[in-house]
Design an enzyme around this catalytic site. Sequence first.
Site, short mmCIF file in Angstrom:
data_model
loop_
_atom_site.label_atom_id
_atom_site.label_comp_id
_atom_site.label_asym_id
_atom_site.label_seq_id
_atom_site.Cartn_x
_atom_site.Cartn_y
_atom_site.Cartn_z
N LYS A 8 39.20 43.87 46.58
CA LYS A 8 38.52 43.89 47.87
C LYS A 8 37.25 44.74 47.90
O LYS A 8 37.21 45.81 47.29
CB LYS A 8 39.47 44.46 48.92
CG LYS A 8 40.62 43.52 49.21
CD LYS A 8 41.51 44.12 50.25
CE LYS A 8 42.55 43.09 50.69
NZ LYS A 8 43.47 43.67 51.66
N ARG A 55 51.36 59.80 29.54
CA ARG A 55 50.93 61.01 30.26
C ARG A 55 51.40 62.28 29.54
O ARG A 55 50.71 63.31 29.58
CB ARG A 55 51.47 61.00 31.69
CG ARG A 55 50.69 60.00 32.52
CD ARG A 55 51.12 60.00 33.95
NE ARG A 55 50.19 59.21 34.72
CZ ARG A 55 50.42 58.75 35.93
NH1 ARG A 55 51.57 59.02 36.52
NH2 ARG A 55 49.51 58.04 36.56
N GLY A 90 43.59 56.91 41.40
CA GLY A 90 42.98 57.34 42.66
C GLY A 90 42.00 58.49 42.45
O GLY A 90 40.94 58.53 43.07
N GLY A 138 42.48 52.42 38.01
CA GLY A 138 43.63 51.52 38.05
C GLY A 138 43.67 50.30 37.18
O GLY A 138 44.05 50.37 36.01
P1 AMP Z 1 41.80 46.69 42.55
O1 AMP Z 1 43.08 47.49 42.57
O2 AMP Z 1 41.07 46.69 43.84
O3 AMP Z 1 40.94 47.03 41.36
O4 AMP Z 1 42.26 45.19 42.43
C1 AMP Z 1 42.91 44.70 41.30
C2 AMP Z 1 43.55 43.42 41.65
O5 AMP Z 1 42.56 42.48 42.02
C3 AMP Z 1 44.30 42.80 40.50
O6 AMP Z 1 45.67 42.81 40.77
C4 AMP Z 1 43.75 41.39 40.41
O7 AMP Z 1 44.75 40.41 40.24
C5 AMP Z 1 43.08 41.20 41.74
N1 AMP Z 1 42.03 40.18 41.69
C6 AMP Z 1 41.03 40.09 40.81
N2 AMP Z 1 40.32 38.98 41.02
C7 AMP Z 1 40.87 38.34 42.07
C8 AMP Z 1 40.59 37.12 42.74
N3 AMP Z 1 39.57 36.35 42.39
N4 AMP Z 1 41.40 36.78 43.77
C9 AMP Z 1 42.41 37.56 44.14
N5 AMP Z 1 42.74 38.73 43.53
C10 AMP Z 1 41.97 39.11 42.50
#
Ligand code: AMP
Length: 425
Positions: free
Chosen positions: A227, A64, A406, A383
């Site tokens: 999610k 940064r 974010g 992220g």
């Molecule tokens: P996000 O911050 O929503 O982009 O989520 C990232 C996180 O999603 C990472 O820590 C990954 O380990 C998790 N992730 C990716 N694929 C899967 C999966 N099939 N099952 C559970 N977690 C997952």
Amino acid sequence: MILSKKDNHFYLKTIPIFALSKTIYYTIMQSIHTYDFSNKRALVRVDFNVPLDKETLEVTDNSRIRAAAPTIKHILENGGAVVLMSHLGRPKENNEPRFSLKNIVSEIEKVIGYSVKFAGDCIGDGALEMSKNLKAGEVMLLENVRYYKQETAGSEEFAKQLAKHGDCYVNDAFGTAHRAHASTTVVAKFFPNDKMFGFLLEKEIESVDKVLNSTAKPLTAIVGGAKVSSKITIIERLISTVDNLIVGGGMAYTFVKAQGGKVGNSLVEDNYLDVARKIIADAKAKGVNLYIPVDTLIADNFSNDANIEEVVIDAIPDRWMGLDVGSKTIEDCHKILLDSKVILWNGPMGVFEMSNFEKGTKAIANSIVEATKNGAFSLIGGGDSVAAINKFGLAKEVSYVSTGGGAMLEFLEGKELPGIKAIRD
Ligand code: AMP
């Protein structure tokens, strides 16, 4: 109203001030490229919220600071003085020493190659005395603005005190541009004709603009991660813009279940099944190619040492969970990406933190690199895909890697970020 935009550096806005006399006044939204910094003190909001070693309090990742260096050096080399302001962590009470920006002074000096004076406060007589006496070519750093709760509250009075440190205001903190805090947003109003973006913030805006307002086609977005619920707004925004939308990561299983597939113990948000069905229908109606993985690596528990098998994605046995995409999906995505002219990647394809489930994410990263070499514009925004591209050492092989988690997510969702609006208004 923006009348003209030249080289992305100079904007003219009309501001009808006296409606009765129909007088039209022209004001200039300043640009760091053309602004005359000579003998001016530039108050520069940077994002120096860097990770520190818990024991030694030394900076463990200076990216940064490196990202803000071009803006700082530009001002100094053009006859100005720089007053840096930032937050560090989330101090609960004033003066918690581990959140003092004093800890990072030597690292800033190392990165920018100038010595840095440190003010023990960010407002008040002492700090003001220091900034008033700052000479051209000198740099000083204010103490953590979050030592004052007025910062996050967006206090106008606090912003006014901060504003006293500068003759002009430069916002180069993309990571906090989605916060309407005193130092990121409110302070700008005290510099109506002397406020501008720094190089970093300008680059972030340009990169998103290149994706969301792209005329080059096909435009492909890959949205992965854990999610559906946290990515739904960005998906809804992208579906009106993209040609291909690849869904990956944990959220893919909600889409599979929504279509009647068996997903075993995979991550699923049952209250988002209707939302997933609506997205599928919207994509169809809009002619968007929505790609949902066709196969997956499954594990018998959430561990790198689990037993692993590859299966079609809608026939996952009970008690098994999908933790990465499979080889046919990797192949399909490779083809889509190599055919794309603009690519946006937000969110990993699997649990890339575990070596046995990083293959899909790594393959996507490599396909994006190859597409970029062939001339595509690629933005890695948000992220965990940023963490992934860094983990694979491929950050320099894509067009742009965003510095804001974010902030980037909200920007891609189409929200107007307060820190950006405050400069433009
Ligand atoms: P996000 O911050 O929503 O982009 O989520 C990232 C996180 O999603 C990472 O820590 C990954 O380990 C998790 N992730 C990716 N694929 C899967 C999966 N099939 N099952 C559970 N977690 C997952």
